[in-house]
Scaffold this motif. Structure first.
Motif, PDB file in Angstrom:
ATOM      1  N   THR A   4      -4.743 -18.422   2.648  1.00  0.00           N
ATOM      2  CA  THR A   4      -3.888 -19.443   2.318  1.00  0.00           C
ATOM      3  C   THR A   4      -3.319 -19.229   0.966  1.00  0.00           C
ATOM      4  N   ALA A   5      -3.903 -18.628   0.089  1.00  0.00           N
ATOM      5  CA  ALA A   5      -3.737 -18.011  -1.306  1.00  0.00           C
ATOM      6  C   ALA A   5      -3.005 -16.745  -1.302  1.00  0.00           C
ATOM      7  N   THR A   6      -2.974 -15.979  -0.247  1.00  0.00           N
ATOM      8  CA  THR A   6      -2.471 -14.842  -0.373  1.00  0.00           C
ATOM      9  C   THR A   6      -1.166 -14.712   0.090  1.00  0.00           C
ATOM     10  N   ALA A   7      -0.550 -15.430   1.213  1.00  0.00           N
ATOM     11  CA  ALA A   7       0.575 -15.580   1.725  1.00  0.00           C
ATOM     12  C   ALA A   7       1.611 -16.099   0.473  1.00  0.00           C
ATOM     13  N   PRO A   8       1.428 -17.173  -0.263  1.00  0.00           N
ATOM     14  CA  PRO A   8       2.325 -17.346  -1.370  1.00  0.00           C
ATOM     15  C   PRO A   8       2.279 -16.308  -2.538  1.00  0.00           C
ATOM     16  N   LEU A   9       1.140 -15.728  -2.645  1.00  0.00           N
ATOM     17  CA  LEU A   9       1.293 -14.659  -3.645  1.00  0.00           C
ATOM     18  C   LEU A   9       2.292 -13.619  -3.299  1.00  0.00           C
ATOM     19  N   VAL A  10       1.931 -13.036  -1.941  1.00  0.00           N
ATOM     20  CA  VAL A  10       2.888 -11.751  -1.409  1.00  0.00           C
ATOM     21  C   VAL A  10       4.328 -12.346  -1.432  1.00  0.00           C
ATOM     22  N   ALA A  11       4.706 -13.792  -1.153  1.00  0.00           N
ATOM     23  CA  ALA A  11       5.994 -14.129  -1.388  1.00  0.00           C
ATOM     24  C   ALA A  11       6.452 -14.112  -2.898  1.00  0.00           C
ATOM     25  N   LEU A  12       5.909 -14.521  -3.619  1.00  0.00           N
ATOM     26  CA  LEU A  12       6.119 -14.370  -4.973  1.00  0.00           C
ATOM     27  C   LEU A  12       6.227 -13.041  -5.421  1.00  0.00           C
ATOM     28  N   LEU A  13       5.486 -11.977  -5.103  1.00  0.00           N
ATOM     29  CA  LEU A  13       5.701 -10.854  -5.529  1.00  0.00           C
ATOM     30  C   LEU A  13       6.968 -10.149  -4.852  1.00  0.00           C
ATOM     31  N   VAL A  32       3.644  -1.872 -11.857  1.00  0.00           N
ATOM     32  CA  VAL A  32       2.173  -2.157 -11.605  1.00  0.00           C
ATOM     33  C   VAL A  32       2.452  -3.152 -10.547  1.00  0.00           C
ATOM     34  N   LEU A  33       3.450  -4.083 -10.763  1.00  0.00           N
ATOM     35  CA  LEU A  33       3.763  -5.355  -9.887  1.00  0.00           C
ATOM     36  C   LEU A  33       4.138  -4.923  -8.778  1.00  0.00           C
ATOM     37  N   VAL A  34       4.994  -3.770  -8.774  1.00  0.00           N
ATOM     38  CA  VAL A  34       5.579  -3.386  -7.280  1.00  0.00           C
ATOM     39  C   VAL A  34       4.323  -2.823  -6.471  1.00  0.00           C
ATOM     40  N   GLY A  35       3.210  -1.956  -7.148  1.00  0.00           N
ATOM     41  CA  GLY A  35       2.140  -1.474  -6.683  1.00  0.00           C
ATOM     42  C   GLY A  35       1.148  -2.586  -6.167  1.00  0.00           C
ATOM     43  N   LEU A  36       1.058  -3.378  -6.799  1.00  0.00           N
ATOM     44  CA  LEU A  36       0.507  -4.586  -6.529  1.00  0.00           C
ATOM     45  C   LEU A  36       0.921  -5.192  -5.069  1.00  0.00           C
ATOM     46  N   PHE A  37       1.977  -5.373  -5.000  1.00  0.00           N
ATOM     47  CA  PHE A  37       2.662  -6.049  -3.884  1.00  0.00           C
ATOM     48  C   PHE A  37       2.512  -4.929  -2.675  1.00  0.00           C
ATOM     49  N   GLY A  38       2.523  -3.695  -2.865  1.00  0.00           N
ATOM     50  CA  GLY A  38       2.201  -2.778  -1.693  1.00  0.00           C
ATOM     51  C   GLY A  38       1.006  -2.769  -1.362  1.00  0.00           C
ATOM     52  N   PHE A  39       0.080  -3.071  -2.155  1.00  0.00           N
ATOM     53  CA  PHE A  39      -1.318  -3.041  -1.768  1.00  0.00           C
ATOM     54  C   PHE A  39      -1.654  -4.191  -0.916  1.00  0.00           C
ATOM     55  N   TYR A  40      -1.118  -5.443  -1.431  1.00  0.00           N
ATOM     56  CA  TYR A  40      -1.194  -6.599  -0.758  1.00  0.00           C
ATOM     57  C   TYR A  40      -0.713  -6.523   0.467  1.00  0.00           C
ATOM     58  N   LEU A  41       0.435  -5.899   0.809  1.00  0.00           N
ATOM     59  CA  LEU A  41       1.127  -5.977   2.183  1.00  0.00           C
ATOM     60  C   LEU A  41       0.264  -4.955   3.042  1.00  0.00           C
ATOM     61  N   ASP A  42      -0.156  -3.851   2.444  1.00  0.00           N
ATOM     62  CA  ASP A  42      -0.614  -2.822   3.297  1.00  0.00           C
ATOM     63  C   ASP A  42      -2.067  -3.016   3.608  1.00  0.00           C
ATOM     64  N   ARG A  43      -2.795  -3.562   2.722  1.00  0.00           N
ATOM     65  CA  ARG A  43      -4.329  -3.878   3.011  1.00  0.00           C
ATOM     66  C   ARG A  43      -4.978  -2.566   3.215  1.00  0.00           C
ATOM     67  N   THR A  44      -5.020  -1.608   2.191  1.00  0.00           N
ATOM     68  CA  THR A  44      -5.624  -0.502   2.262  1.00  0.00           C
ATOM     69  C   THR A  44      -6.908  -0.513   1.853  1.00  0.00           C
ATOM     70  N   HIS A  45      -7.652   0.390   2.003  1.00  0.00           N
ATOM     71  CA  HIS A  45      -9.368   0.247   1.591  1.00  0.00           C
ATOM     72  C   HIS A  45      -9.394  -0.012   0.245  1.00  0.00           C
ATOM     73  N   LEU A  46      -8.482  -0.130  -0.539  1.00  0.00           N
ATOM     74  CA  LEU A  46      -8.322  -0.187  -1.997  1.00  0.00           C
ATOM     75  C   LEU A  46      -7.982  -1.612  -2.194  1.00  0.00           C
TER      76      LEU A  46
END
Length: 64
Positions: A4-13, A32-46
């Protein structure tokens, strides 16, 4: 972070990334912001350590 906290964060990013790309210039903090957005969308091991770091940072800034 919970789902529930991740979805609004991804939308904001997503909105911030869209605005930054439309502006045509990206600075280091914006990359860095774009990179964080990518990691949240991709959900890699990092993604889990990055999510933990973001949670720690937000908790530290909001004192919760």
């Amino acid at each position: 972070m919970t789902a529930t906290a991740t979805a609004p964060l991804v939308a904001l990013l997503a909105i911030l990334v869209f605005v930054l790309v439309r502006a045509g210039e990206l600075r280091i903090w914006q990359v860095v912001l774009v990179g964080l957005f990518g990691f949240y969308l991709d959900r890699t091991h990092l993604a889990d350590p990055i999510a933990s770091a973001v949670t720690w940072l937000v908790a530290g800034l909001t004192h919760t």
